[in-house]
Design an enzyme around this catalytic site. Structure first.
Site, PDB file in Angstrom:
ATOM      1  N   TYR A 285       0.853  -1.189   0.000  1.00  0.00           N
ATOM      2  CA  TYR A 285       0.000   0.000   0.000  1.00  0.00           C
ATOM      3  C   TYR A 285       0.889   1.238   0.000  1.00  0.00           C
ATOM      4  O   TYR A 285       1.567   1.543   0.984  1.00  0.00           O
ATOM      5  CB  TYR A 285      -0.896  -0.037   1.232  1.00  0.00           C
ATOM      6  CG  TYR A 285      -2.089   0.886   1.191  1.00  0.00           C
ATOM      7  CD1 TYR A 285      -3.342   0.394   0.853  1.00  0.00           C
ATOM      8  CD2 TYR A 285      -1.981   2.226   1.520  1.00  0.00           C
ATOM      9  CE1 TYR A 285      -4.460   1.221   0.843  1.00  0.00           C
ATOM     10  CE2 TYR A 285      -3.090   3.058   1.514  1.00  0.00           C
ATOM     11  CZ  TYR A 285      -4.331   2.555   1.169  1.00  0.00           C
ATOM     12  OH  TYR A 285      -5.426   3.374   1.155  1.00  0.00           O
ATOM     13  N   TYR A 335      -5.721   5.127  -7.074  1.00  0.00           N
ATOM     14  CA  TYR A 335      -5.956   5.006  -5.637  1.00  0.00           C
ATOM     15  C   TYR A 335      -7.404   4.596  -5.419  1.00  0.00           C
ATOM     16  O   TYR A 335      -8.317   5.420  -5.435  1.00  0.00           O
ATOM     17  CB  TYR A 335      -5.672   6.343  -4.939  1.00  0.00           C
ATOM     18  CG  TYR A 335      -5.974   6.328  -3.453  1.00  0.00           C
ATOM     19  CD1 TYR A 335      -5.064   5.804  -2.549  1.00  0.00           C
ATOM     20  CD2 TYR A 335      -7.172   6.843  -2.964  1.00  0.00           C
ATOM     21  CE1 TYR A 335      -5.331   5.788  -1.192  1.00  0.00           C
ATOM     22  CE2 TYR A 335      -7.454   6.832  -1.605  1.00  0.00           C
ATOM     23  CZ  TYR A 335      -6.526   6.306  -0.723  1.00  0.00           C
ATOM     24  OH  TYR A 335      -6.793   6.292   0.613  1.00  0.00           O
TER      25      TYR A 335
END
Length: 381
Positions: A285, A335
């Site tokens: 991430y 994202y």
């Protein structure tokens, strides 16, 4: 023991954009339908839905729009991007407990054309009282404090952060689904990008994107009979560290660390029987570049403060020691709160990724850090 009893049998996504031109509910239904089509299932086969507490789409609204019928399991996970892998863990728990047969996990957001997470916001929760009065009202400002301490403690430089972005953008440049397809950058371009909150530059921060991703989770036995090769869920974990705050855990003895990821890492290696040396590629991430370095350390790929050496000379690029985010990550592809990273891990297991990493080892996936987080290990059947 939940490992290897369930699998991701389908993945689906919308296009990734800066202005989707449609509602978040429409995005969610498009992604869910695509995931079901990928698995060879119908909406009526679904018996459970899981999403983020931050998702604006009620499970029953998604079910109505798609004609799903009766549902026996509904769940949501909090803490923003830290929920990404935990929603899959929830689905696994439901399937292995016999509460649902087919569970769809989804996340849909207009994060660029709608509410932009990078802007300052007021929050009513108690924890905000520890940082909002000091001007720390954006994720970038909150993470910058930790990043500055990391530089101080370990002698790293902002160029080390930049190398994470260079790798991500290089991977995104060859991914036609990525927003930054065909647009790699150099380290000099990273150095020239404007400050957001020192020591974070613009190119240290993930994108703001519109889009949706959905995943279909079912038992491994059923997944074997469906349309696509299953990605076996070898491990699924969630974790929080001592003295945990949201993005601002400044009151620990070691500020420049992510102990919540350590909690997750120990569970992943213990459940799966794998170790860092077995991992073929890692989907980390990458909301902010410093947290990629810290994750590499917490996960055991290198010692504390040594991630800069691992990434030097293209160590996290395709062909390097540990390719990271071969799809381009949130810095390069989009994202979608980490859900697009899980879809990429499934493609890597299937052997269908645009930037396919060779080998037959497992794929590691992590969720948002600086908050209670989660992780997965996916493997071939």
């Amino acid at each position: 023991m939940i490992g290897r009893m369930s699998a991701i049998a389908g993945i689906g996504a919308t296009e990734f954009s800066k202005d989707s031109g449609r509602s978040e509910l429409r995005l969610a239904t498009e992604a869910v339908r695509a995931a079901l089509d990928d698995a060879g299932l119908r909406p009526g086969d679904v018996s459970g839905l899981v999403t983020f507490t931050m998702d604006s789409n009620a499970e029953i609204a998604v079910a109505r729009e798609l004609g799903m019928g009766e549902l026996s399991f509904l769940s949501r996970i909090g803490y923003g991007g830290g929920a990404a892998c935990a929603v899959v863990q929830q689905a696994v728990l439901a399937v292995t407990a016999g509460l649902a047969d087919v569970v769809v996990c989804y996340r849909a957001l207009n994060e660029r054309s709608g509410r932009r997470f990078g802007q300052a916001f007021a929050s009513p929760d108690v924890d905000s009282g520890w940082h909002h009065p000091m001007g720390l009202a954006t994720p970038g400002a909150m993470v910058a404090m930790v990043a500055q301490r990391y530089l101080h403690d370990y002698g790293a430089s902002t160029d080390d952060f930049g190398r994470v972005t260079v790798a991500a953008r290089r991977h995104a440049a060859t991914n036609p689904y990525a927003w930054f397809h065909g647009r790699p950058i150099t380290l000099d371009e990273h150095r020239a990008s404007r400050w957001i909150t020192e020591p974070l530059r613009l190119l240290d921060c993930c994108q703001e994107s519109d889009g949706a991703v959905a995943l279909v989770v079912t038992s491994l036995a059923r997944a074997r009979d469906l349309a696509r090769p299953p990605a076996v869920i070898a491990a699924a974990a969630q974790g929080s560290g001592p003295d945990q705050y949201v993005m601002t855990s400044y009151y620990r003895d070691d500020v420049a660390a992510l102990p919540e990821m350590g909690v997750v890492a120990r569970q992943l290696w213990g459940q799966s029987g794998y170790g860092p040396e077995d991992v073929r590629t890692a989907v980390l991430y990458d909301h902010f570049t410093p947290y990629v370095l810290m994750q590499l350390e917490e996960l055991g790929f290198c010692g504390r403060g040594e991630a800069r050496h691992l990434i030097a000379g293209g160590g996290i690029e395709l062909g390097g020691r540990l390719p990271v985010n071969p799809h381009g990550g949130q810095l390069g592809e989009a994202y979608i709160h980490g859900m697009n990273g899980i879809a990429e891990a499934v493609r890597q297991v299937r052997g269908t990724a645009v930037n396919q990493v060779p080998g037959d080892g497992p794929v590691l996936v992590t969720a948002g850090t600086g908050v209670p987080t989660s992780g997965l290990i996916l493997a071939a059947a």
